[in-house]
Design an enzyme around this catalytic site. Structure first.
Site, PDB file in Angstrom:
ATOM      1  N   LEU A  87      -0.517 -12.782  32.633  1.00  0.00           N
ATOM      2  CA  LEU A  87       0.150 -13.128  31.379  1.00  0.00           C
ATOM      3  C   LEU A  87      -0.563 -14.284  30.685  1.00  0.00           C
ATOM      4  O   LEU A  87      -0.700 -14.298  29.458  1.00  0.00           O
ATOM      5  CB  LEU A  87       1.609 -13.504  31.653  1.00  0.00           C
ATOM      6  CG  LEU A  87       2.508 -12.398  32.216  1.00  0.00           C
ATOM      7  CD1 LEU A  87       3.857 -12.968  32.626  1.00  0.00           C
ATOM      8  CD2 LEU A  87       2.684 -11.273  31.207  1.00  0.00           C
ATOM      9  N   CYS A  88      -1.029 -15.257  31.483  1.00  0.00           N
ATOM     10  CA  CYS A  88      -1.776 -16.394  30.928  1.00  0.00           C
ATOM     11  C   CYS A  88      -3.126 -15.931  30.395  1.00  0.00           C
ATOM     12  O   CYS A  88      -3.609 -16.427  29.366  1.00  0.00           O
ATOM     13  CB  CYS A  88      -1.974 -17.468  31.994  1.00  0.00           C
ATOM     14  SG  CYS A  88      -0.423 -18.141  32.633  1.00  0.00           S
ATOM     15  N   ARG A  89      -3.740 -15.000  31.083  1.00  0.00           N
ATOM     16  CA  ARG A  89      -5.024 -14.460  30.621  1.00  0.00           C
ATOM     17  C   ARG A  89      -4.846 -13.707  29.300  1.00  0.00           C
ATOM     18  O   ARG A  89      -5.714 -13.776  28.431  1.00  0.00           O
ATOM     19  CB  ARG A  89      -5.606 -13.539  31.693  1.00  0.00           C
ATOM     20  CG  ARG A  89      -6.058 -14.291  32.939  1.00  0.00           C
ATOM     21  CD  ARG A  89      -6.528 -13.366  34.035  1.00  0.00           C
ATOM     22  NE  ARG A  89      -7.125 -14.116  35.140  1.00  0.00           N
ATOM     23  CZ  ARG A  89      -7.670 -13.554  36.221  1.00  0.00           C
ATOM     24  NH1 ARG A  89      -7.674 -12.235  36.335  1.00  0.00           N
ATOM     25  NH2 ARG A  89      -8.190 -14.320  37.172  1.00  0.00           N
ATOM     26  N   ALA A  92      -4.454 -16.382  26.633  1.00  0.00           N
ATOM     27  CA  ALA A  92      -5.745 -17.043  26.422  1.00  0.00           C
ATOM     28  C   ALA A  92      -6.659 -16.174  25.568  1.00  0.00           C
ATOM     29  O   ALA A  92      -7.351 -16.662  24.665  1.00  0.00           O
ATOM     30  CB  ALA A  92      -6.405 -17.337  27.766  1.00  0.00           C
TER      31      ALA A  92
END
Length: 224
Positions: A87-89, A92
């Site tokens: 999810l962070c990727r 980003a």
């Protein structure tokens, strides 16, 4: 007088216990999907952010005050919950899609992580087009650090975010601490202040890209 157990009463008792457990479980799931018990973020002041100490991740680490990042041209800064999180990727990568517009405005894009494990940061760099720094004291995740524990996996919104990122082709791993919630800041140049502060409400709660650009356009670069 009979000493045999009354199985009818016993069965009714078991049904009552079972229904009570089901009811408690349903109530727990319903409450987990409300915002009533979510910890409320505390707004980060410019003074708080300026004093944060960050560290470079090169072969010769350097410690510096975070204010260096936005002193002249402001900055967009992502506080990454966990570099290996898909999810962070995803977030980003989407923030990095703004790099051309931010470059035209002269506004740099940065990220901070709270730990460096193996090649996690290097792997995350494939998704993020900006320099990454280490925030060992996790200050960018404060002033009041918030966590979402296992209750997050009962939230419908979290599962929708999981499916969205998976459908878009993102993958990750379980390395590192991923319960401390992150966010995104847009900070003006010099003493201009915090122009946008997005705090992750739940896993995969992304910042609005138009809001990031709108805030970045308000940055007034400082003369050299």
């Amino acid at each position: 007088m009979s000493f045999l157990p009354d199985f009818g009463i016993f069965t009714m008792g078991m049904w009552s216990v079972g229904l009570g457990a089901v009811g408690a479980a349903i109530t727990g799931i319903v409450l987990a999907n409300t915002d009533l018990f979510l910890s409320k973020p505390e707004k980060a002041t410019l003074e708080f952010l300026e004093a944060i100490e960050l560290k470079t991740l090169g072969s010769e680490p350097r410690t510096f005050k975070a204010s260096e990042l936005w002193k002249k041209n402001g900055a967009v800064i992502m506080a990454v919950r966990r570099p290996g999180c898909f999810l962070c990727r995803e977030e980003a990568s989407e923030l990095s899609s703004l790099k051309p517009q931010l470059s035209k405005l002269g506004v740099p894009l940065y990220a901070v992580v709270k730990e460096k494990i193996g090649t996690e940061v290097e792997d995350f760099q494939h998704y993020f087009q900006g320099e990454i720094f280490l925030d060992e004291k996790r200050s960018f995740y404060g002033p009041r650090k918030r966590k979402m524990m296992l209750s997050g996996f009962f939230r419908i919104g979290v599962w929708q975010n999981f499916f969205r990122a998976w459908k878009n082709g993102y993958s990750g791993n379980l390395e590192g601490e991923g319960f401390t919630l992150g966010g995104v800041y847009v900070i003006g140049a010099g003493r201009q202040g915090v122009l946008l502060e997005h705090r992750e409400k739940e896993f995969g709660d992304k910042v609005s890209l138009p809001s990031v650009l709108e805030a970045a356009e308000k940055i007034k670069p400082q003369a050299s």
